[in-house]
Design a protein around this motif. Sequence first.
Motif, PDB file in Angstrom:
ATOM      1  N   LYS A  57       0.831  -1.204   0.000  1.00  0.00           N
ATOM      2  CA  LYS A  57       0.000   0.000   0.000  1.00  0.00           C
ATOM      3  C   LYS A  57       0.867   1.256   0.000  1.00  0.00           C
ATOM      4  N   GLU A  58       1.907   1.234   0.812  1.00  0.00           N
ATOM      5  CA  GLU A  58       2.827   2.371   0.885  1.00  0.00           C
ATOM      6  C   GLU A  58       3.488   2.619  -0.474  1.00  0.00           C
ATOM      7  N   VAL A  60       2.329   1.695  -3.544  1.00  0.00           N
ATOM      8  CA  VAL A  60       1.332   2.158  -4.517  1.00  0.00           C
ATOM      9  C   VAL A  60       1.046   3.645  -4.322  1.00  0.00           C
ATOM     10  N   GLU A  61       0.896   4.075  -3.083  1.00  0.00           N
ATOM     11  CA  GLU A  61       0.644   5.492  -2.804  1.00  0.00           C
ATOM     12  C   GLU A  61       1.827   6.356  -3.243  1.00  0.00           C
ATOM     13  N   ALA A  62       3.042   5.847  -3.021  1.00  0.00           N
ATOM     14  CA  ALA A  62       4.239   6.625  -3.362  1.00  0.00           C
ATOM     15  C   ALA A  62       4.368   6.842  -4.866  1.00  0.00           C
ATOM     16  N   ARG A  64       2.123   7.009  -7.093  1.00  0.00           N
ATOM     17  CA  ARG A  64       1.046   7.779  -7.710  1.00  0.00           C
ATOM     18  C   ARG A  64       1.436   9.234  -7.933  1.00  0.00           C
ATOM     19  N   GLN A  65       2.523   9.662  -7.344  1.00  0.00           N
ATOM     20  CA  GLN A  65       2.964  11.044  -7.519  1.00  0.00           C
ATOM     21  C   GLN A  65       3.509  11.215  -8.939  1.00  0.00           C
ATOM     22  N   HIS A 173      11.557   1.951  -2.779  1.00  0.00           N
ATOM     23  CA  HIS A 173      10.506   2.289  -3.737  1.00  0.00           C
ATOM     24  C   HIS A 173      11.101   2.785  -5.050  1.00  0.00           C
TER      25      HIS A 173
END
Length: 301
Positions: A57-58, A60-62, A64-65, A173
């Motif tokens: 989850k961390e 995927v969120e990262a 998206r920027q 990441h």
Amino acid sequence: MIKKGILSAIGAYLLWGIFPMYWKLLKHVPARQLIAHRVIWSVIILTLIILLTNRRKEFVEAIRQPKAIWTSVLTAVLIAINWLVYIWGVNAGFIVETSLGYYINPLVSVLLGVMFLRERLRKYQWLSIGIAALGVIYLTVIYGRLPWISLSLAFSFGVYGYVKKTAPLNALHGLSLETGILFIPASLFLIFSEITGDGAFLHTGYDADLMMIGTGVATVVPLLLFSFAARSIPLSTVGILQYIAPTLQLLVGVLVFKEPFNQTQWIGFGLVWLALGIYTVEGIVQSRAANGVKAVPAIEG
């Protein structure tokens, strides 16, 4: 924590220093195929790390920027160039020249800071860059050609570091996204190599197959060790320890693979070593004079 950080840094640099011997064992595999395997197996290992540490989850969120995407595309291209030149250079008998690239790299990073980040250099830092440039010019004259392998490695990794400095992703990441971007091209290239009958995987023996799979481990392990070290030990310590890798590469090239290293090369390398010595000592003195020894900030990317 500091002791573990130092051991981690030493471990990373030792691995990077002796890896020419690893790549030499795969010299029968074309460099482009080795890069493709390095990408594919790195992606698999990094994916497993993300899943096993519950960071999906961390991650995927990262990613998206928007900035994370375009900077990672650029760093993916740069690291692919760096890996390709390095592996080709090692297997073509230019380990000594590849080591020079990583000696020059810290000074290239300083120069990029001046050019693009408007950093100001002190007089001894300018002196070190001038001496290093003199060393490169001297080697160019002696070789009768520009040491393009050294300069390609130094500048590709220097620009890579510069872009990573402004990237929004951490080491895990960042590398995961970079290799993920390269995954499809790498896979298509290996498929094409197999169709044309040039593929090495599953055709050159089980030992070679395992070593090609191991290129992912060779990529990920030292990076993670370095990332931990960079968060744990002082900048001055990192500055000194970073020369372990090119020194070992040089020794491997000269002592193990008997590459020539004559008096004229001693002079050229000596100028680069002198430049690095001045830069490192000056940095340590200035750091202690200003605020004492500071810890390295967390690496972004």
